[in-house]
Structures are given as structure tokens and as C-alpha cells.
Design a protein around this motif. Structure first.
Motif, PDB file in Angstrom:
ATOM      1  N   ILE A 169      24.698 -97.002  -3.447  1.00  0.00           N
ATOM      2  CA  ILE A 169      24.278 -95.990  -4.407  1.00  0.00           C
ATOM      3  C   ILE A 169      24.030 -96.645  -5.759  1.00  0.00           C
ATOM      4  O   ILE A 169      24.801 -97.516  -6.186  1.00  0.00           O
ATOM      5  CB  ILE A 169      25.346 -94.883  -4.529  1.00  0.00           C
ATOM      6  CG1 ILE A 169      25.466 -94.138  -3.191  1.00  0.00           C
ATOM      7  CG2 ILE A 169      25.013 -93.909  -5.646  1.00  0.00           C
ATOM      8  CD1 ILE A 169      26.578 -93.135  -3.153  1.00  0.00           C
ATOM      9  N   GLU A 170      22.965 -96.233  -6.422  1.00  0.00           N
ATOM     10  CA  GLU A 170      22.624 -96.810  -7.720  1.00  0.00           C
ATOM     11  C   GLU A 170      23.706 -96.480  -8.753  1.00  0.00           C
ATOM     12  O   GLU A 170      24.067 -95.328  -8.951  1.00  0.00           O
ATOM     13  CB  GLU A 170      21.285 -96.248  -8.206  1.00  0.00           C
ATOM     14  CG  GLU A 170      20.847 -96.826  -9.540  1.00  0.00           C
ATOM     15  CD  GLU A 170      19.534 -96.214 -10.009  1.00  0.00           C
ATOM     16  OE1 GLU A 170      19.500 -95.665 -11.111  1.00  0.00           O
ATOM     17  OE2 GLU A 170      18.564 -96.267  -9.255  1.00  0.00           O
ATOM     18  N   GLY A 171      24.213 -97.520  -9.414  1.00  0.00           N
ATOM     19  CA  GLY A 171      25.277 -97.310 -10.396  1.00  0.00           C
ATOM     20  C   GLY A 171      26.517 -96.776  -9.720  1.00  0.00           C
ATOM     21  O   GLY A 171      26.861 -95.606  -9.857  1.00  0.00           O
ATOM     22  N   LYS A 172      27.192 -97.641  -8.951  1.00  0.00           N
ATOM     23  CA  LYS A 172      28.293 -97.176  -8.115  1.00  0.00           C
ATOM     24  C   LYS A 172      29.425 -96.538  -8.899  1.00  0.00           C
ATOM     25  O   LYS A 172      30.182 -95.743  -8.362  1.00  0.00           O
ATOM     26  CB  LYS A 172      28.845 -98.341  -7.285  1.00  0.00           C
ATOM     27  CG  LYS A 172      27.896 -98.832  -6.213  1.00  0.00           C
ATOM     28  CD  LYS A 172      28.591 -99.747  -5.247  1.00  0.00           C
ATOM     29  CE  LYS A 172      29.647 -99.027  -4.442  1.00  0.00           C
ATOM     30  NZ  LYS A 172      30.261 -99.871  -3.411  1.00  0.00           N
ATOM     31  N   GLU A 173      29.549 -96.861 -10.186  1.00  0.00           N
ATOM     32  CA  GLU A 173      30.618 -96.258 -10.991  1.00  0.00           C
ATOM     33  C   GLU A 173      30.132 -96.078 -12.425  1.00  0.00           C
ATOM     34  O   GLU A 173      29.641 -97.020 -13.039  1.00  0.00           O
ATOM     35  CB  GLU A 173      31.875 -97.126 -10.968  1.00  0.00           C
ATOM     36  CG  GLU A 173      33.039 -96.514 -11.717  1.00  0.00           C
ATOM     37  CD  GLU A 173      34.348 -97.271 -11.505  1.00  0.00           C
ATOM     38  OE1 GLU A 173      35.326 -96.934 -12.186  1.00  0.00           O
ATOM     39  OE2 GLU A 173      34.369 -98.200 -10.669  1.00  0.00           O
ATOM     40  N   HIS A 174      30.237 -94.871 -12.930  1.00  0.00           N
ATOM     41  CA  HIS A 174      29.904 -94.631 -14.327  1.00  0.00           C
ATOM     42  C   HIS A 174      30.793 -93.522 -14.879  1.00  0.00           C
ATOM     43  O   HIS A 174      31.494 -92.830 -14.130  1.00  0.00           O
ATOM     44  CB  HIS A 174      28.409 -94.285 -14.502  1.00  0.00           C
ATOM     45  CG  HIS A 174      27.952 -93.114 -13.704  1.00  0.00           C
ATOM     46  ND1 HIS A 174      27.619 -93.190 -12.370  1.00  0.00           N
ATOM     47  CD2 HIS A 174      27.750 -91.813 -14.049  1.00  0.00           C
ATOM     48  CE1 HIS A 174      27.248 -92.017 -11.922  1.00  0.00           C
ATOM     49  NE2 HIS A 174      27.314 -91.157 -12.918  1.00  0.00           N
ATOM     50  N   HIS A 175      30.752 -93.355 -16.213  1.00  0.00           N
ATOM     51  CA  HIS A 175      31.645 -92.422 -16.893  1.00  0.00           C
ATOM     52  C   HIS A 175      30.825 -91.358 -17.621  1.00  0.00           C
ATOM     53  O   HIS A 175      29.745 -91.629 -18.141  1.00  0.00           O
ATOM     54  CB  HIS A 175      32.531 -93.175 -17.891  1.00  0.00           C
ATOM     55  CG  HIS A 175      33.341 -94.270 -17.258  1.00  0.00           C
ATOM     56  ND1 HIS A 175      34.596 -94.068 -16.734  1.00  0.00           N
ATOM     57  CD2 HIS A 175      33.056 -95.593 -17.067  1.00  0.00           C
ATOM     58  CE1 HIS A 175      35.055 -95.207 -16.248  1.00  0.00           C
ATOM     59  NE2 HIS A 175      34.139 -96.146 -16.430  1.00  0.00           N
ATOM     60  N   VAL A 176      31.374 -90.150 -17.641  1.00  0.00           N
ATOM     61  CA  VAL A 176      30.736 -89.019 -18.313  1.00  0.00           C
ATOM     62  C   VAL A 176      31.777 -88.362 -19.220  1.00  0.00           C
ATOM     63  O   VAL A 176      32.928 -88.169 -18.810  1.00  0.00           O
ATOM     64  CB  VAL A 176      30.190 -87.991 -17.302  1.00  0.00           C
ATOM     65  CG1 VAL A 176      29.622 -86.780 -18.020  1.00  0.00           C
ATOM     66  CG2 VAL A 176      29.123 -88.630 -16.425  1.00  0.00           C
ATOM     67  N   VAL A 177      31.378 -88.025 -20.445  1.00  0.00           N
ATOM     68  CA  VAL A 177      32.270 -87.369 -21.404  1.00  0.00           C
ATOM     69  C   VAL A 177      31.724 -85.982 -21.719  1.00  0.00           C
ATOM     70  O   VAL A 177      30.527 -85.815 -21.971  1.00  0.00           O
ATOM     71  CB  VAL A 177      32.389 -88.189 -22.707  1.00  0.00           C
ATOM     72  CG1 VAL A 177      33.294 -87.475 -23.707  1.00  0.00           C
ATOM     73  CG2 VAL A 177      32.924 -89.584 -22.399  1.00  0.00           C
ATOM     74  N   SER A 178      32.607 -84.987 -21.703  1.00  0.00           N
ATOM     75  CA  SER A 178      32.201 -83.616 -22.039  1.00  0.00           C
ATOM     76  C   SER A 178      33.381 -82.912 -22.706  1.00  0.00           C
ATOM     77  O   SER A 178      34.492 -83.454 -22.784  1.00  0.00           O
ATOM     78  CB  SER A 178      31.768 -82.859 -20.786  1.00  0.00           C
ATOM     79  OG  SER A 178      31.189 -81.619 -21.144  1.00  0.00           O
ATOM     80  N   TYR A 179      33.111 -81.677 -23.203  1.00  0.00           N
ATOM     81  CA  TYR A 179      34.121 -80.933 -23.947  1.00  0.00           C
ATOM     82  C   TYR A 179      34.568 -79.688 -23.181  1.00  0.00           C
ATOM     83  O   TYR A 179      33.831 -79.148 -22.341  1.00  0.00           O
ATOM     84  CB  TYR A 179      33.566 -80.510 -25.319  1.00  0.00           C
ATOM     85  CG  TYR A 179      33.388 -81.661 -26.266  1.00  0.00           C
ATOM     86  CD1 TYR A 179      34.427 -82.075 -27.096  1.00  0.00           C
ATOM     87  CD2 TYR A 179      32.188 -82.367 -26.322  1.00  0.00           C
ATOM     88  CE1 TYR A 179      34.276 -83.141 -27.954  1.00  0.00           C
ATOM     89  CE2 TYR A 179      32.026 -83.438 -27.186  1.00  0.00           C
ATOM     90  CZ  TYR A 179      33.079 -83.821 -28.005  1.00  0.00           C
ATOM     91  OH  TYR A 179      32.921 -84.885 -28.846  1.00  0.00           O
ATOM     92  N   VAL A 180      35.770 -79.245 -23.486  1.00  0.00           N
ATOM     93  CA  VAL A 180      36.330 -78.041 -22.864  1.00  0.00           C
ATOM     94  C   VAL A 180      35.407 -76.854 -23.125  1.00  0.00           C
ATOM     95  O   VAL A 180      34.948 -76.647 -24.246  1.00  0.00           O
ATOM     96  CB  VAL A 180      37.743 -77.760 -23.416  1.00  0.00           C
ATOM     97  CG1 VAL A 180      38.239 -76.400 -22.932  1.00  0.00           C
ATOM     98  CG2 VAL A 180      38.715 -78.862 -22.996  1.00  0.00           C
ATOM     99  N   GLY A 181      35.115 -76.094 -22.057  1.00  0.00           N
ATOM    100  CA  GLY A 181      34.271 -74.915 -22.178  1.00  0.00           C
ATOM    101  C   GLY A 181      32.807 -75.173 -21.905  1.00  0.00           C
ATOM    102  O   GLY A 181      32.038 -74.235 -21.676  1.00  0.00           O
ATOM    103  N   ASP A 182      32.389 -76.440 -21.937  1.00  0.00           N
ATOM    104  CA  ASP A 182      30.991 -76.772 -21.660  1.00  0.00           C
ATOM    105  C   ASP A 182      30.751 -76.891 -20.158  1.00  0.00           C
ATOM    106  O   ASP A 182      31.664 -76.755 -19.343  1.00  0.00           O
ATOM    107  CB  ASP A 182      30.618 -78.090 -22.336  1.00  0.00           C
ATOM    108  CG  ASP A 182      30.489 -77.938 -23.848  1.00  0.00           C
ATOM    109  OD1 ASP A 182      30.516 -76.783 -24.313  1.00  0.00           O
ATOM    110  OD2 ASP A 182      30.389 -78.970 -24.537  1.00  0.00           O
ATOM    111  N   SER A 183      29.495 -77.171 -19.782  1.00  0.00           N
ATOM    112  CA  SER A 183      29.117 -77.483 -18.404  1.00  0.00           C
ATOM    113  C   SER A 183      28.610 -78.911 -18.362  1.00  0.00           C
ATOM    114  O   SER A 183      28.065 -79.419 -19.343  1.00  0.00           O
ATOM    115  CB  SER A 183      28.031 -76.524 -17.903  1.00  0.00           C
ATOM    116  OG  SER A 183      28.508 -75.191 -17.875  1.00  0.00           O
TER     117      SER A 183
END
Length: 329
Positions: free
Chosen positions: A188-202
Motif C-alpha cells: 500500500i502506498e505510504g504504509k504508515e502516516h499520521h493525521v491530526v484533527s480536533y474534537v468534534g470535527d470529522s
């Protein structure tokens, strides 16, 4: 002995009456009645058992003989894609060589190892093949020698995931050198990455397999030391899996809470195995960006307070010193 027409009719009548009586006695016995459905089922089971044991119950001309089955198998193998993968080893002083072989579906492959730049007599060189460190004994292994080049080829048909793994050719004389083919499904392309988001968002988590299209995609999320499958039916108001494009999968997580701060895995399913990608979701509160500012502000306030108190203390000390000097005058 001849039986007259009337005698034969009487004999058949007695036989029919006996069978009828026997049938009635079986039907009246509790637990022994058999419906048409039961008979059909038993018949199918009997035929199935008989067929499995290698017997032929079909009519003449419609059965599949051993020769037909062998021919059909050979045709299936010949219809598979074929490819040759090769590694060249530069003498016995060469370091071990590896090559990744990506297989998307069953295929006929040939693995070729060539040992070059050596004057060693081929008769003194032992050539072997290993699969996952276990020696392979196969008639599909060939060895050839031409102009100081010793080569070996291993041909095989990869049909299922059990045949995937590491295949290594080993040339051994006074020294040993080897080369390894790593048979694996597409990654799979980019086998590991990180995502940041805030409480209440999607948030939308994405995994891609650009060159190859998986049979299916499966999402998992961590739950302690376990992994739990995620799909639309789990919590339809929380998770939405978008499979609009076969080579891309998206997991939408709505109304994010701090509990959603965890790892998620997307698994691409291929005919010869699975490939996984990891997405780590970091959930922040809106107070999180303010924490460094508040820490700096607190430090400034404390520093100003210390300076202010020091100034007051210094003035009081000066006033006290002036009062004492006036007293002695």
C-alpha cells in the motif's frame, strides 16, 4: 421350471402385498417415517460420497476422466501470466543480493541466478535452492554453465499464498554466496502516516494501491492489543467507508472524540495475500494550541511579579537605611 400366466400374476400380487405391508409397518413405527425430501437428501449424499471416492455416476460421454482433468489443469496453468526474474552475482566475494518480486495474482514464474566472474570449476560448486531457509528438492531446478557463468533456474507456478515467501539460490564452494527473491503482494502506498484533527470535527483516512487493484478492502482499528473490524454497520452515524474507486479506500470518522485517538489499519486483499497500511490519528482539543501560550504567559506573569516584589523590597530597604542615618545625625 415354467410359471403359467395366472401363477405369475398371483406371485406378483403376493410380492406387492408383502411390500405394502412392510411399508405400512415401517411408517407406523415412530421415528422411521421418511419424506420425499429425506429420500432426495439421502440420494444426493450417497451420490456425493460415491463421487468423492472416485467412482463415475454420470452417463457415458459426460464424465470427467483423469486425462481430462489433467488436460484442464494444464490449460489453467498455461493461461496464467509468465515472467522471468533474474539476479546476477559478481563472484564469490559478492555480498548477498535481494530482489522484491511483486505478484498480483497467480502466475508462472522463473527465478534465475547467475554467478559470474569466477574461474572456479563448476564441478566443485554446490548449487541449492531454499524456500524460507528450507531446502527445495524439485525437478524444476536446472543448472547451466557457459563461459565462466554458472546459472541456476527454478521454475514454479504460484497458485496460493502458501507459495509466497523468500526463495534463495546458494552457490557454495570454498566460499558461499547467495541471492534471494522476496515474493510478496503489492504494498500500500505510504504504509504508515499520521493525521491530526480536533474534537468534534470529522476526518477522512485514506489508503491507496495505485498500480494494482485489490479484490477487497477491510478497515481495522486498535482496541487495546486487539484489532476490531470497522464497517458501515458497526456505527453508521460514526463511520462511513467510501469504496467509490477500487484502488482507493476511505474511512470517514464523524464527531471525533478523544476516544478516537488511536491507530487504524487498512488491509488490501489480493488473490495471493493481504497488504496492510497504518494510519495514526491524533485527536486534539481546542485548548491544546493554547497550552504553550498559557505556559509562556504564566512564566511572564511570574517574572513580572518577582521584579515588582524586588523593587518594593529595594525601596523599603532604602527608606529604612535613610531613617537610621537621620537618627544618628
Amino acid at each position: 421350471m415354467r410359471v403359467s400366466g395366472s401363477g405369475a400374476g398371483s406371485m406378483w400380487l403376493q410380492l406387492l402385498l408383502s411390500l405394502a405391508a412392510l411399508w405400512l409397518s415401517d411408517a407406523n413405527e415412530p421415528g422411521t417415517a421418511m419424506t420425499t425430501r429425506d429420500i432426495n437428501q439421502q440420494t444426493r449424499e450417497s451420490i456425493s460420497d460415491y463421487t468423492v471416492k472416485g467412482h463415475d455416476l454420470s452417463t457415458s460421454g459426460s464424465h470427467l476422466t483423469t486425462q481430462d482433468f489433467k488436460q484442464q489443469t494444464e490449460e489453467n496453468i498455461s493461461n496464467l501470466t509468465s515472467a522471468v526474474y533474474s539476479i546476477s552475482i559478481d563472484g564469490f566475494s559478492s555480498a548477498p543480493v535481494e530482489e522484491n518480486v511483486i505478484l498480483y495474482s497467480p502466475a508462472n514464474i522463473a527465478l534465475l541466478c547467475s554467478l559470474t566472474g569466477t574461474s572456479t570449476d563448476s564441478a566443485t560448486v554446490n548449487v541449492t535452492w531454499k524456500k524460507d531457509n528450507e531446502r527445495v528438492e524439485s525437478s524444476n531446478v536446472t543448472i547451466n554453465e557457459t563461459k565462466n557463468v554458472l546459472s541456476t533456474q527454478y521454475t514454479l507456478t504460484i497458485r496460493d499464498r502458501n507459495q509466497m515467501g523468500n526463495y534463495t539460490c546458494v552457490f557454495k564452494s570454498d566460499q558461499e554466496v547467495k541471492a534471494t527473491f522476496n515474493l510478496q503482494v503489492p504494498q500500500i502506498e505510504g504504509k504508515e502516516h499520521h493525521v491530526v484533527s480536533y474534537v468534534g470535527d470529522s476526518v477522512v483516512l485514506v489508503c491507496k494501491s495505485l498500480k494494482y487493484t485489490p479484490i477487497n478492502w477491510i478497515w481495522y482499528m486498535s482496541n487495546g492489543s486487539d484489532q476490531v473490524a470497522v464497517n458501515d454497520s458497526l456505527m453508521p452515524d460514526k463511520y462511513i467507508v467510501d469504496e467509490k474507486y477500487a484502488n482507493i479506500t476511505k474511512l470517514k470518522i464523524m464527531k471525533i472524540s478523544e476516544k478516537d485517538d488511536r491507530s487504524y489499519w487498512c488491509q488490501a486483499v489480493f488473490k495471493l495475500g493481504e497488504s496492510k497500511g497504518k494510519v495514526s490519528l491524533k485527536v486534539l482539543t481546542y485548548m491544546t494550541p493554547l497550552k504553550p501560550f498559557l505556559a509562556i504567559a504564566a512564566e511572564v506573569i511570574i517574572l513580572v511579579a518577582i521584579i515588582f516584589l524586588y523593587e518594593i523590597y529595594s525601596k523599603k530597604k532604602q527608606m529604612h537605611a535613610g531613617t537610621i542615618s537621620c537618627f544618628f545625625k
